[in-house]
Design a protein around this motif. Structure first.
Motif, short mmCIF file in Angstrom:
data_model
loop_
_atom_site.label_atom_id
_atom_site.label_comp_id
_atom_site.label_asym_id
_atom_site.label_seq_id
_atom_site.Cartn_x
_atom_site.Cartn_y
_atom_site.Cartn_z
N THR A 129 9.10 16.64 -10.76
CA THR A 129 7.94 16.01 -11.41
C THR A 129 7.12 17.04 -12.17
OG1 THR A 129 7.83 14.33 -9.67
CG2 THR A 129 5.86 14.66 -11.00
N THR B 25 -0.38 13.73 -10.64
CA THR B 25 0.17 14.59 -11.69
C THR B 25 0.30 16.03 -11.23
OG1 THR B 25 -2.00 15.10 -12.67
CG2 THR B 25 -0.87 13.11 -13.44
N ARG C 42 4.59 12.09 -16.53
CA ARG C 42 5.18 11.56 -15.31
C ARG C 42 4.21 11.68 -14.15
NH1 ARG C 42 11.15 13.51 -13.70
NH2 ARG C 42 11.39 12.90 -15.90
N GLU C 43 4.37 10.82 -13.12
CA GLU C 43 3.56 10.90 -11.92
C GLU C 43 4.45 11.04 -10.70
OE1 GLU C 43 0.76 7.72 -11.54
OE2 GLU C 43 -0.55 8.52 -13.10
N LEU C 44 3.90 11.68 -9.69
CA LEU C 44 4.64 11.95 -8.47
C LEU C 44 4.86 10.68 -7.67
CD1 LEU C 44 5.79 14.16 -6.54
CD2 LEU C 44 3.51 14.26 -5.50
#
Length: 309
Positions: free
Chosen positions: A222, A188, A232-234
């Protein structure tokens, strides 16, 4: 104005400028500190001007310094060193490229393609001193001298160090954040303090420190989503790097960190294709040279994500 400290207890960023010290309150803080060009000090390095180029101001100063002609010593045959060597040789400079590795871009290319690049740069007029390093600088009224570890002496008018980047981590380290080669972030984009984020050349994700444009853009998208409320996640897909060496066009997609396997290389008259394969035959990276670079999109689709979802 520059940041001098992070007071995490009070969510305060301390600043210093020509007009004095100041403090800036934050709810969330993003560290986009970049990186510094490395210079390996050796005997006599303080007696000569050794430039580094890591931003537009650096490049402007370098171009003004070297003028239109001269003997240029490039220390480091990585991405920046090879690209500068190609450009300077094409512009009419006498270029000497020194690196302790046995071929250019040794961390990124298999030997066969590295040797192709060496030959291509030599044909452009570059003198390559591979497997060697500068151990001493000196000079006299006639100019500057770099002495190599094999006893050779190289006369030069200008020197550029291109031996990689070091992430700027001191501000984060002083604040007690987790630091490795860069400021450590999770999926994150958060550091070890959930209110503080990092991105770009200073950040270290599970994929490592990635000082390239494509990872930076992915991180920025992101982070923008996260800061505006999107959970959202990387993730990183395979992100081929185009090496700007017209002497031998190259596109490379490095295997993910820790990937085991070996390079399988096919060299043809018009170029070369190298695939990094694991023992089970799965592909994890590639290098394309010459006219084979047209296969970039085709191969990129076959590569695993650099940082999977």
């Amino acid at each position: 104005t520059r940041a001098t400290a992070i007071d995490r207890d009070n969510s305060m960023l301390k600043l210093h400028s020509g007009s004095g010290d100041a403090e800036l309150q934050y709810d969330r803080l993003v560290l986009a500190l970049g990186a510094d060009a490395r210079v390996f000090p050796v005997e006599g390095s303080g007696s000569v001007d050794i430039f580094t180029v890591n931003d537009l101001d650096d490049y402007r100063n370098w171009r003004q310094k070297i003028g239109q002609r001269g003997r240029v010593l490039l220390i480091g045959a990585g991405l920046i060193g090879c690209e500068f060597a190609n450009d300077l040789a094409d512009a009419g400079f006498e270029v000497a490229l020194v690196d302790p590795a046995p071929w250019p871009l040794a961390r990124l290319l298999p030997r066969e393609i590295g040797e192709m690049l060496a030959t291509a740069l030599q044909k452009r007029g570059c003198r390559l001193y591979l497997g060697q390093k500068v151990v001493r600088y000196g000079g006299d009224a006639s100019g500057s001298i770099a002495e190599l570890d094999d006893g050779a002496s190289l006369a030069f008018d200008h020197a550029l160090s291109a031996v990689g980047l070091k992430a700027r981590t001191s501000l984060a380290k002083q604040a007690g954040l987790d630091v490795g080669e860069g400021i450590i972030i999770d999926r994150t984009m958060r550091t070890s303090d959930p209110r503080i984020f990092a991105l770009g050349d200073c950040a270290q994700s599970e994929a490592g420190v990635l000082p390239f444009i494509a990872p930076l853009l992915a991180e920025a998208k992101t982070l923008a989503a996260i800061l505006t409320g999107d959970a959202r996640e990387l993730q990183f897909p395979a992100m081929p790097v185009i090496v700007k060496t017209p002497a031998l066009p190259l596109v490379l997609s490095s295997p993910p960190p820790g990937a085991k396997g070996e390079w399988q290389v096919e060299v043809q008259e018009e170029g070369a294709v190298a695939l990094h394969r694991a023992a089970d035959g799965s592909e994890s990276g590639f290098v394309l040279a010459g006219k084979k670079t047209v296969m970039q999109q085709q191969l990129a689709k076959r590569m695993p994500d650099l940082l999977p979802a």
